[in-house]
Design a protein around this motif. Sequence first.
Motif, PDB file in Angstrom:
ATOM      1  N   UNK A  67       3.334  13.625 -32.325  1.00  0.00           N
ATOM      2  CA  UNK A  67       4.655  13.681 -32.585  1.00  0.00           C
ATOM      3  C   UNK A  67       5.104  14.089 -30.952  1.00  0.00           C
ATOM      4  N   UNK A 138      -8.550  28.410 -40.197  1.00  0.00           N
ATOM      5  CA  UNK A 138      -7.495  27.200 -40.468  1.00  0.00           C
ATOM      6  C   UNK A 138      -6.046  28.218 -40.722  1.00  0.00           C
ATOM      7  N   UNK A 142      -3.021  29.184 -38.484  1.00  0.00           N
ATOM      8  CA  UNK A 142      -1.585  29.077 -39.248  1.00  0.00           C
ATOM      9  C   UNK A 142      -0.147  29.645 -39.772  1.00  0.00           C
ATOM     10  N   UNK A 146       2.823  30.557 -37.271  1.00  0.00           N
ATOM     11  CA  UNK A 146       4.116  29.670 -37.335  1.00  0.00           C
ATOM     12  C   UNK A 146       4.991  31.462 -37.925  1.00  0.00           C
ATOM     13  N   UNK A 188       1.156  25.886 -29.177  1.00  0.00           N
ATOM     14  CA  UNK A 188       2.305  25.553 -28.932  1.00  0.00           C
ATOM     15  C   UNK A 188       3.406  26.152 -28.645  1.00  0.00           C
TER      16      UNK A 188
ATOM     17  N   UNK B 138      -5.195  22.053 -44.461  1.00  0.00           N
ATOM     18  CA  UNK B 138      -4.579  23.014 -43.768  1.00  0.00           C
ATOM     19  C   UNK B 138      -4.617  22.739 -41.832  1.00  0.00           C
ATOM     20  N   UNK B 139      -5.531  21.387 -41.655  1.00  0.00           N
ATOM     21  CA  UNK B 139      -4.977  21.254 -40.594  1.00  0.00           C
ATOM     22  C   UNK B 139      -4.051  20.132 -40.709  1.00  0.00           C
ATOM     23  N   UNK B 140      -4.058  19.157 -40.664  1.00  0.00           N
ATOM     24  CA  UNK B 140      -2.740  18.565 -40.619  1.00  0.00           C
ATOM     25  C   UNK B 140      -1.682  18.856 -40.957  1.00  0.00           C
ATOM     26  N   UNK B 142      -0.873  22.469 -40.682  1.00  0.00           N
ATOM     27  CA  UNK B 142      -0.342  23.752 -39.697  1.00  0.00           C
ATOM     28  C   UNK B 142      -0.348  21.797 -38.829  1.00  0.00           C
ATOM     29  N   UNK B 143      -1.060  21.220 -38.172  1.00  0.00           N
ATOM     30  CA  UNK B 143       0.177  20.844 -36.701  1.00  0.00           C
ATOM     31  C   UNK B 143       1.445  19.905 -37.522  1.00  0.00           C
ATOM     32  N   UNK B 145       3.431  21.370 -39.397  1.00  0.00           N
ATOM     33  CA  UNK B 145       4.309  22.431 -38.988  1.00  0.00           C
ATOM     34  C   UNK B 145       4.809  22.740 -38.008  1.00  0.00           C
ATOM     35  N   UNK B 146       3.726  22.335 -37.303  1.00  0.00           N
ATOM     36  CA  UNK B 146       4.738  22.995 -35.776  1.00  0.00           C
ATOM     37  C   UNK B 146       5.138  22.149 -35.040  1.00  0.00           C
ATOM     38  N   UNK B 147       4.904  20.853 -34.782  1.00  0.00           N
ATOM     39  CA  UNK B 147       5.598  19.543 -33.699  1.00  0.00           C
ATOM     40  C   UNK B 147       7.196  19.435 -34.686  1.00  0.00           C
ATOM     41  N   UNK B 148       6.778  19.673 -36.368  1.00  0.00           N
ATOM     42  CA  UNK B 148       8.467  19.616 -36.898  1.00  0.00           C
ATOM     43  C   UNK B 148       9.448  20.154 -36.275  1.00  0.00           C
ATOM     44  N   UNK B 153      10.241  19.364 -41.763  1.00  0.00           N
ATOM     45  CA  UNK B 153       8.926  19.891 -42.496  1.00  0.00           C
ATOM     46  C   UNK B 153       9.719  20.562 -43.595  1.00  0.00           C
ATOM     47  N   UNK B 188       7.833  26.875 -44.617  1.00  0.00           N
ATOM     48  CA  UNK B 188       8.395  28.068 -42.870  1.00  0.00           C
ATOM     49  C   UNK B 188       9.837  28.596 -42.184  1.00  0.00           C
ATOM     50  N   UNK B 226      10.316  12.964 -42.700  1.00  0.00           N
ATOM     51  CA  UNK B 226       9.125  13.479 -42.422  1.00  0.00           C
ATOM     52  C   UNK B 226       7.851  13.151 -41.021  1.00  0.00           C
ATOM     53  N   UNK B 227       8.505  12.188 -41.239  1.00  0.00           N
ATOM     54  CA  UNK B 227       7.069  11.423 -40.069  1.00  0.00           C
ATOM     55  C   UNK B 227       7.879  11.521 -38.717  1.00  0.00           C
ATOM     56  N   UNK B 228       9.134  10.946 -38.281  1.00  0.00           N
ATOM     57  CA  UNK B 228       9.305  11.331 -37.180  1.00  0.00           C
ATOM     58  C   UNK B 228       9.015  12.824 -36.792  1.00  0.00           C
ATOM     59  N   UNK B 229       9.516  13.625 -37.237  1.00  0.00           N
ATOM     60  CA  UNK B 229       9.197  15.512 -36.914  1.00  0.00           C
ATOM     61  C   UNK B 229      11.150  16.304 -36.994  1.00  0.00           C
TER      62      UNK B 229
END
Lengths: 229, 229
Positions: A67, A138, A142, A146, A188, B138-140, B142-143, B145-148, B153, B188, B226-229
């Motif tokens: 994003x 992972x 994660x 965080x 990040x 997990x990966x999705x 994690x990604x 969470x970090x960029x939103x 979140x 988080x 959610x999608x936007x961030x």
Amino acid sequence: MPKRDQDAHMRNNPIYDMLTEGQRAMIAHALVVEKLPRRTRIYNEGERVEYLYLLVEGCVKVFRKGIGGNDYVQLAMPGHFFNIRPYFTDGRHPFSAETYSETELYKIPVEVIERILHQNVQVCRYCIAALAQEVSKQEERSIGLMQKQMRGRLAETLLYLAELYGYEEDGYTLRIQLSRNDLASISYMTPSNVSRTLSAFTSERILSLERKKIKIMNLSQLEHISDLG
Amino acid sequence: MPKRDQDAHMRNNPIYDMLTEGQRAMIAHALVVEKLPRRTRIYNEGERVEYLYLLVEGCVKVFRKGIGGNDYVQLAMPGHFFNIRPYFTDGRHPFSAETYSETELYKIPVEVIERILHQNVQVCRYCIAALAQEVSKQEERSIGLMQKQMRGRLAETLLYLAELYGYEEDGYTLRIQLSRNDLASISYMTPSNVSRTLSAFTSERILSLERKKIKIMNLSQLEHISDLG
DNA sequence: CGCGGTGTTGAGTGGAGTCAAACTGCGTGG
DNA sequence: CCACGCAGTTTGACTCCACTCAACACCGCG
């Protein structure tokens, strides 16, 4: 590349001992060895998984745009298969992969893997263990990412790079040299903040910098920062 | 609990079809059914893995205290085994688990699992697929969470809860009711900010709140956030 | 009725992102 | 060989998001 070297690399691989002679022959026959220059695309996000890749020498970066243009970046581990998970899920690559430095890979067609998995419970067990460890890593990462803040995250990344690729002959300089941008994606952070934080670490005598070469002067202090958050 | 119901739940489980009669008998013999009241500890962080647990009914929370008292919290998925990964890695629980509501579980001793895995390639393949999906999720997450940021979140968490436990009869109210604290841990965030953000969502007519009951009034808007961030 | 745990809201602070400017090294082509 | 341009890096100033702390409201419970 001479046949002997191939065998050496395959023998080092933990799966090798589990295979029958027939299965070894099957792999030897289907195996493709590839030497790639730096910055070469290996596969693209969305493509079908056709091979499993074993990173023999060099460095491979697995990544995707997230994003707002923020990249997500992982690094492949030398001596291991990388990014095997999509083969076991939907069969499509969720990420792109390209070489970061000059790199040598082994490619094994998935049909061969498929046949072996079907025959060999031990190899199945190995894959289970490998994936389980991947889940574990992972998850820990994660959680760490965080709840740590920038300094902790960057410290963690540096330790991770040391673990993955080791040091130069001097025993302090990280063997891998990443751009600030990639360091940022992995940790990040923004490139600005990577730069700032690296500077801070050098002025605290934890690191010493020379362009992209990073020398870890005070390992225990770095670990302390990573653990603390 | 009558034997018939057990069979019904086991038959729903995707593994069931892969088993021989002998293997089914082995499980039926070793299976322990447990009904637990809310807020009951199932196992503690650090203990050895002795059973695999299948969540039949209710809700189980898997968690650990992190740096600075911040909890890390996951929720188990009804109808699935939960937290099976440690069995395949070091055999120790990295997290504690306890019931959140009144709960029914099936426990299968690991020795039985072990024997079946050794005999049955299909079950191995199933475990591989399951773990691969776990890595993927997990990966999705994690990604994501970090960029939103917070709004994104929390929105993601609410959608996740809807997916996992579904809605009440009205089709809008989330079936599961978590404390602000647990919502915070999962997303988080701090409890304060969960409260604030939920309030914001209600004033934007996306949710409507009544104590712990959360009603999703505008699903597409929530997905958008959610999608936007 | 008072108490404790939980939820809500506000004010103040600090960490991290954004933007922009200067500097670097490097490759290219005149 | 130098000039130029470009991409990456460093640093500063500003802004804003999210955390902390604290006060207050609410509900359940003894």
